[in-house]
Each structure stands twice: as structure tokens, then as C-alpha cells.
Design a protein around this motif. Structure first.
Motif, PDB file in Angstrom:
ATOM      1  N   ILE A 181       0.831  -1.208   0.000  1.00  0.00           N
ATOM      2  CA  ILE A 181       0.000   0.000   0.000  1.00  0.00           C
ATOM      3  C   ILE A 181       0.863   1.253   0.000  1.00  0.00           C
ATOM      4  CG2 ILE A 181      -1.569   1.347   1.464  1.00  0.00           C
ATOM      5  CD1 ILE A 181      -2.901  -1.391   2.172  1.00  0.00           C
ATOM      6  N   GLN A 182       1.934   1.252   0.766  1.00  0.00           N
ATOM      7  CA  GLN A 182       2.801   2.425   0.807  1.00  0.00           C
ATOM      8  C   GLN A 182       3.410   2.712  -0.566  1.00  0.00           C
ATOM      9  OE1 GLN A 182       3.078   4.488   3.603  1.00  0.00           O
ATOM     10  NE2 GLN A 182       3.828   5.766   1.928  1.00  0.00           N
ATOM     11  N   GLU A 183       3.763   1.644  -1.267  1.00  0.00           N
ATOM     12  CA  GLU A 183       4.338   1.839  -2.603  1.00  0.00           C
ATOM     13  C   GLU A 183       3.327   2.473  -3.554  1.00  0.00           C
ATOM     14  OE1 GLU A 183       6.930  -0.623  -5.955  1.00  0.00           O
ATOM     15  OE2 GLU A 183       6.421  -1.555  -4.042  1.00  0.00           O
ATOM     16  N   PHE A 184       2.083   1.998  -3.509  1.00  0.00           N
ATOM     17  CA  PHE A 184       1.054   2.580  -4.368  1.00  0.00           C
ATOM     18  C   PHE A 184       0.771   4.035  -3.973  1.00  0.00           C
ATOM     19  CE2 PHE A 184      -0.653  -1.922  -5.126  1.00  0.00           C
ATOM     20  CZ  PHE A 184      -0.074  -2.001  -6.372  1.00  0.00           C
ATOM     21  N   LYS A 185       0.678   4.283  -2.690  1.00  0.00           N
ATOM     22  CA  LYS A 185       0.366   5.644  -2.232  1.00  0.00           C
ATOM     23  C   LYS A 185       1.497   6.614  -2.560  1.00  0.00           C
ATOM     24  CE  LYS A 185      -1.976   6.101   1.656  1.00  0.00           C
ATOM     25  NZ  LYS A 185      -2.457   5.932   3.060  1.00  0.00           N
ATOM     26  N   ASN A 186       2.722   6.121  -2.526  1.00  0.00           N
ATOM     27  CA  ASN A 186       3.861   6.963  -2.914  1.00  0.00           C
ATOM     28  C   ASN A 186       3.769   7.390  -4.375  1.00  0.00           C
ATOM     29  OD1 ASN A 186       4.998   6.821  -0.375  1.00  0.00           O
ATOM     30  ND2 ASN A 186       6.467   5.211  -0.901  1.00  0.00           N
ATOM     31  N   ASN A 187       3.025   6.613  -5.160  1.00  0.00           N
ATOM     32  CA  ASN A 187       2.831   6.919  -6.575  1.00  0.00           C
ATOM     33  C   ASN A 187       1.485   7.595  -6.849  1.00  0.00           C
ATOM     34  OD1 ASN A 187       5.042   5.599  -8.563  1.00  0.00           O
ATOM     35  ND2 ASN A 187       4.933   4.439  -6.656  1.00  0.00           N
ATOM     36  N   GLY A 188       0.839   8.064  -5.794  1.00  0.00           N
ATOM     37  CA  GLY A 188      -0.386   8.845  -5.942  1.00  0.00           C
ATOM     38  C   GLY A 188      -1.611   8.033  -6.304  1.00  0.00           C
ATOM     39  N   ILE A 189      -1.612   6.740  -5.967  1.00  0.00           N
ATOM     40  CA  ILE A 189      -2.734   5.869  -6.310  1.00  0.00           C
ATOM     41  C   ILE A 189      -3.522   5.546  -5.046  1.00  0.00           C
ATOM     42  CG2 ILE A 189      -3.417   3.663  -7.327  1.00  0.00           C
ATOM     43  CD1 ILE A 189      -0.634   3.710  -8.755  1.00  0.00           C
ATOM     44  N   ARG A 190      -4.795   5.858  -5.039  1.00  0.00           N
ATOM     45  CA  ARG A 190      -5.657   5.540  -3.900  1.00  0.00           C
ATOM     46  C   ARG A 190      -5.754   4.027  -3.719  1.00  0.00           C
ATOM     47  NH1 ARG A 190     -10.803   7.935  -5.204  1.00  0.00           N
ATOM     48  NH2 ARG A 190     -11.646   5.911  -5.793  1.00  0.00           N
ATOM     49  N   THR A 191      -5.692   3.568  -2.487  1.00  0.00           N
ATOM     50  CA  THR A 191      -5.698   2.131  -2.238  1.00  0.00           C
ATOM     51  C   THR A 191      -6.948   1.696  -1.489  1.00  0.00           C
ATOM     52  OG1 THR A 191      -4.494   2.365  -0.155  1.00  0.00           O
ATOM     53  CG2 THR A 191      -3.188   2.025  -2.155  1.00  0.00           C
ATOM     54  N   SER A 192      -7.476   0.553  -1.898  1.00  0.00           N
ATOM     55  CA  SER A 192      -8.620  -0.057  -1.230  1.00  0.00           C
ATOM     56  C   SER A 192      -8.295  -1.527  -0.990  1.00  0.00           C
ATOM     57  CB  SER A 192      -9.878   0.077  -2.101  1.00  0.00           C
ATOM     58  OG  SER A 192     -10.988  -0.545  -1.492  1.00  0.00           O
ATOM     59  N   VAL A 193      -8.753  -2.055   0.130  1.00  0.00           N
ATOM     60  CA  VAL A 193      -8.494  -3.447   0.497  1.00  0.00           C
ATOM     61  C   VAL A 193      -9.815  -4.193   0.595  1.00  0.00           C
ATOM     62  CG1 VAL A 193      -7.541  -4.986   2.247  1.00  0.00           C
ATOM     63  CG2 VAL A 193      -6.382  -2.844   1.727  1.00  0.00           C
ATOM     64  N   PHE A 194      -9.902  -5.304  -0.100  1.00  0.00           N
ATOM     65  CA  PHE A 194     -11.093  -6.155  -0.136  1.00  0.00           C
ATOM     66  C   PHE A 194     -11.171  -6.936   1.178  1.00  0.00           C
ATOM     67  CE2 PHE A 194     -13.364  -9.870  -2.251  1.00  0.00           C
ATOM     68  CZ  PHE A 194     -14.468  -9.150  -2.690  1.00  0.00           C
ATOM     69  N   VAL A 195     -12.256  -6.748   1.948  1.00  0.00           N
ATOM     70  CA  VAL A 195     -12.373  -7.404   3.247  1.00  0.00           C
ATOM     71  C   VAL A 195     -13.789  -7.938   3.461  1.00  0.00           C
ATOM     72  CG1 VAL A 195     -10.564  -6.050   4.383  1.00  0.00           C
ATOM     73  CG2 VAL A 195     -12.928  -5.239   4.456  1.00  0.00           C
ATOM     74  N   ASP A 196     -13.865  -8.980   4.280  1.00  0.00           N
ATOM     75  CA  ASP A 196     -15.158  -9.457   4.761  1.00  0.00           C
ATOM     76  C   ASP A 196     -15.682  -8.471   5.809  1.00  0.00           C
ATOM     77  OD1 ASP A 196     -15.265 -12.043   3.361  1.00  0.00           O
ATOM     78  OD2 ASP A 196     -13.512 -12.529   4.592  1.00  0.00           O
ATOM     79  N   PRO A 197     -16.992  -8.505   6.092  1.00  0.00           N
ATOM     80  CA  PRO A 197     -17.547  -7.585   7.090  1.00  0.00           C
ATOM     81  C   PRO A 197     -17.224  -8.045   8.514  1.00  0.00           C
ATOM     82  CG  PRO A 197     -19.276  -9.009   6.276  1.00  0.00           C
ATOM     83  CD  PRO A 197     -18.053  -9.317   5.456  1.00  0.00           C
ATOM     84  N   ASN A 198     -15.946  -8.018   8.822  1.00  0.00           N
ATOM     85  CA  ASN A 198     -15.417  -8.441  10.107  1.00  0.00           C
ATOM     86  C   ASN A 198     -14.724  -7.230  10.733  1.00  0.00           C
ATOM     87  OD1 ASN A 198     -13.146  -9.305  11.870  1.00  0.00           O
ATOM     88  ND2 ASN A 198     -13.864 -11.376  11.405  1.00  0.00           N
TER      89      ASN A 198
END
Length: 237
Positions: free
Chosen positions: A118-135
Motif C-alpha cells: 500500500i505504501q508503494e502505491f500511495k507513494n505513486n499517488g494511487i488511492r488504495t482499497s483493500v477487499f475485506v469481509d464484514p469483520n
């Protein structure tokens, strides 16, 4: 109003089944935006059985709304995302041979890995989302790894809703409330349809975006793509 991002994987599946370029993926991407969709989603897989890596590149000048690329962050996927610079990357822990996504991340077990990616993507200006169960623990974990958003995996809700069990929404509502408290954005996707999307939206506070592909394309076979996109937009108001 939650934004509608149309997943066009199924268009690529249909194209690939015959070879050639019919239906034309780029035209469909342009059309769904023209019809009102606020985003385009693709989920390339390592075997390129539907979306091809080159499709991701070709879509860059076509998608003028939000461009969302989903996938498991193996090196080839990460390289593709860095090259194409979409609006958002959604990290999904699917196996190479998975027919479709079938689980969210264990954000606690994979904390170190996800934090680094995630840090690598954010360093490149890309918004990050993580696929998760409703936990709730997984939502908290997503905050810890630095994700900008989570995408709630909604297959369980859709299944229960289809059975008439409307209480199946409760874990999703709780996860949404926690996300709001943690100041992490909220997306959702998987098996959402015209039948259940309005109920889902009404019960999920802070919903920013839904990504819908399989159901939307199937519904469009009967109702037309322009019509279906606008039906979703009305239900998401």
C-alpha cells in the motif's frame, strides 16, 4: 449518492470466447461512462482469461471518470498498476485459479505485506482499497496497514437477501459504522444487483462506491446497457 463503477470483465470474457474484437472493450468502457457510470473497474488475472494486461494499458486514455484496477498484488500486477496509474487500486487476495473472488484479506495476518504494498502505491499517488469481509477486526486491520478505503465483500449479504433474510445486512452496517469512525472510505462489491442494491445502499452509512459487473452485464442482456446503468444510478441515490 454512492458512485457506480462498472466492472467490464464480462465484456472481455465474451470477446475472448470468439477471438477478434467483438464486443469492443474500449467502446463499452466509453459507453458506460457516457450513460452515467462514474467509474470503470477491471480485474486482470495472471492467465488473462478475461481482461488482458494490454487492455489495462489501452483503457488509460478512454477512462475519464474513476479508473479502478483490482487484483492480487503479485509483482506483474504491481508493475501494471504503476505503469497505468489508475485512480484506485483494489487489493484482492484471490488465487491464480480462482473463478471469481471468494474471500477478503486477513489484514492482521498479512499486515506487513499489505503495509509495504500500500505504501508503494500511495507513494505513486494511487488511492488504495483493500477487499475485506464484514469483520470488525479486518476493518481495523485495514486502517492499520494504511489503506485509504475498504471494499466490503458482499456475496454473503446477496445470498442471504435472496433467501429473504434481511438481517444479513447487519454485519455490513456494523463494518460501515466502524469504517466511518476510523475515517476510512467505504466501497462494496460482489453479487450486488438491481434486486438488492437499493436495500444495501439504504443500510450502509458512508457508502462511497459500488463496483458491479456480472449482474449488471447479465441484466443488460434483457434491459439494455444504457437503461441498466441508469437504473442503478437511480437506486443509488
Amino acid at each position: 449518492m454512492a458512485k457506480l463503477s462498472v466492472n467490464i470483465n464480462k465484456i472481455a470474457t465474451l470477446r475472448n470466447s470468439r477471438g477478434g474484437d467483438v464486443p469492443n472493450l474500449l467502446k463499452v468502457a466509453a459507453d458506460v461512462q457516457k450513460f452515467g457510470a462514474q467509474g470503470v473497474t477491471i480485474h486482470p488475472r495472471p492467465d488473462e482469461r478475461h481482461i488482458r494486461y494490454q487492455d489495462a494499458r489501452n483503457l488509460v486514455p478512454v477512462v475519464y471518470t474513476e479508473y479502478n484496477i483490482e487484483g492480487n498484488p503479485i509483482q506483474s500486477f504491481m508493475d501494471l498498476v504503476m505503469e497505468t496509474k489508475p485512480t484506485q487500486v483494489t487489493l484482492v487476495p484471490d488465487a491464480d485459479d480462482a473463478i471469481t473472488s471468494n474471500a477478503g484479506w486477513d489484514t492482521i495476518k498479512h499486515k506487513s505485506f499489505l503495509t509495504e504494498v500500500i505504501q508503494e502505491f500511495k507513494n505513486n499517488g494511487i488511492r488504495t482499497s483493500v477487499f475485506v469481509d464484514p469483520n470488525l477486526k479486518m476493518v481495523e486491520g485495514a486502517k492499520e496497514v494504511g489503506a485509504d478505503r475498504i471494499e466490503l465483500y458482499t456475496e454473503a449479504f446477496a445470498h442471504q437477501y435472496g433467501l429473504g433474510n434481511y438481517d444479513g445486512i447487519k454485519p455490513y452496517t456494523q463494518a460501515a459504522v466502524l469504517a466511518e469512525q476510523l475515517h476510512i472510505g467505504l466501497n462494496a462489491g460482489h453479487d450486488l444487483s438491481l434486486d438488492n442494491i437499493q436495500f444495501f445502499k439504504q443500510n450502509i452509512p458512508g457508502l462511497l462506491e459500488v463496483s458491479i459487473g456480472h449482474a449488471l452485464i447479465a441484466e443488460a442482456l434483457y434491459l439494455g446497457l444504457d437503461n441498466v446503468v441508469n437504473m442503478y444510478l437511480q437506486k443509488l441515490k
